[in-house]
Design an enzyme around this catalytic site. Structure first.
Site, short mmCIF file in Angstrom:
data_model
loop_
_atom_site.label_atom_id
_atom_site.label_comp_id
_atom_site.label_asym_id
_atom_site.label_seq_id
_atom_site.Cartn_x
_atom_site.Cartn_y
_atom_site.Cartn_z
NE ARG A 61 29.87 1.46 -16.51
CZ ARG A 61 29.29 2.47 -17.15
NH1 ARG A 61 29.83 3.68 -17.11
NH2 ARG A 61 28.19 2.28 -17.84
CG HIS A 65 31.79 -1.33 -20.42
ND1 HIS A 65 30.79 -0.42 -20.69
CD2 HIS A 65 31.42 -1.97 -19.28
CE1 HIS A 65 29.85 -0.52 -19.75
NE2 HIS A 65 30.23 -1.44 -18.88
CG ASN A 94 30.76 1.49 -24.01
OD1 ASN A 94 30.85 0.92 -22.92
ND2 ASN A 94 31.00 0.88 -25.15
CG HIS A 192 28.87 -3.11 -9.30
ND1 HIS A 192 27.74 -3.82 -9.69
CD2 HIS A 192 29.48 -2.74 -10.45
CE1 HIS A 192 27.68 -3.86 -11.02
NE2 HIS A 192 28.73 -3.21 -11.49
#
Length: 327
Positions: A61, A65, A94, A192
């Site tokens: 993740r 990002h 974040n 996910h």
């Protein structure tokens, strides 16, 4: 004379082109400058990831990002200081990122072995891959040679990272902005399968979907009732953690996509994948194929994402500490 000018201009353009292609990412970029770099990162991951396997999802993740804001340049790692604006790290998308200490430890080992050689951006890309592989997920190629950015702005994170409340139109736009297509959208969302989330990322679907105290009709009512009763007991719960792929969140598999078809995707952005004929068709295609096909397709999209707007050659820098630009 005119012909000579034309030839000169063509030659100049050729040199520019050659310079740009020579500065791209490559496999084994550190083979001469720091031959053991990738092994050092991988060994640290293999020794420590099993103490906190959920970090595999956290670091992939973080990589996502990072790449969606100014490219894959480790700008997400920079701390806010008195001399700059608020950085990406403190932007709302974040605030729940984890794994910064893990990246810092790998960086310290690489600095000890090869000072000022291996970028933080490459470390994030390598560790994301190695952590997923170490916990049973797919392998993908990670060409290296990224350099670290020196600019990080929280506003850009807000504008470029797809929020969990995204509908299909917003997802398509934000992915297209990064050169990613609908196939990449479906495949990268597949991460996910090992994800976890705080209630705050989706509780509006349970309690206040359109602002009148209602529930998202696209979310399976039985699943929603279970979440309300056992996990997110109020709209204001900001701490409870929920598995994104219940019963299988430690296993990199296809069950996330099965849940989408049962209207049990946790985020509105997960559910959105079933609202477009092209993405829905690809979800079904993945489910009808073997797991290894998903792994191979996921690997292609991860490598593609890892190339977004990278800084190479003399652009950017090699940070000595990942959280601060060099002085």
């Amino acid at each position: 004379m005119r012909g000579f000018r034309y030839f000169g201009m063509m030659f100049f353009c050729l040199l520019v082109f050659m310079g740009s292609t020579e500065a791209q990412l490559q496999m084994g970029f550190y083979s001469s400058s720091c031959p053991n770099a990738e092994r050092i990162a991988q060994d640290y991951v293999n020794r420590h990831i099993h103490n906190a396997p959920s970090l595999a999802a956290a670091i992939i993740r973080m990589h996502f990002h990072d790449c969606f804001v100014r490219g894959c340049d480790a700008s997400v790692l920079l701390n806010t200081t008195s001399s700059n604006n608020q950085t990406e790290k403190v932007a709302t998308p974040n605030l729940t990122l984890r794994g910064f200490d893990f990246i810092d430890k790998v960086k310290s080992l690489l600095e000890a072995a090869c000072p000022a050689v291996v970028s933080c951006a490459d470390i994030v890309a390598l560790v994301a891959r190695d952590a997923v592989v170490a916990t049973g997920g797919p392998f993908w190629r990670v060409p290296t040679g990224r350099r670290d950015g020196t600019i990080s702005r929280s506003s850009e994170a807000l504008n470029n990272i797809p929020p969990p409340t995204s509908n299909f139109t917003n997802l398509q736009r934000l992915f297209a902005n990064q050169g990613l297509d609908l196939k990449d959208l479906v495949l990268l969302s597949g991460a996910h399968t090992i994800g976890i989330s705080h209630c705050s990322s989706f509780s509006n679907r349970l309690y206040n979907f359109t602002g009148v105290g209602d529930q998202d009709p696209a979310l399976d009512s039985e699943y929603a009732a279970n979440l309300k009763a056992r996990k997110c007991r109020s709209l204001n719960d900001n701490t409870t953690i929920v598995e994104m792929d219940p019963g299988s969140f430690r296993t990199f598999d296809l069950s996330y996509y099965s849940l989408l078809l049962k209207r049990r995707g946790l985020f509105q952005s997960d559910s959105a994948l079933t609202t477009n004929s092209a993405t829905l068709s690809f979800v079904n295609q993945l489910l009808q194929g073997p797991l290894q096909n998903f792994f191979a397709e996921f690997a292609n999209s991860m490598e593609k994402m890892g190339r977004i707007n990278v800084k190479t050659g003399t652009t950017g820098e090699i940070r000595k500490h990942c959280a601060v630009v060099n002085s």
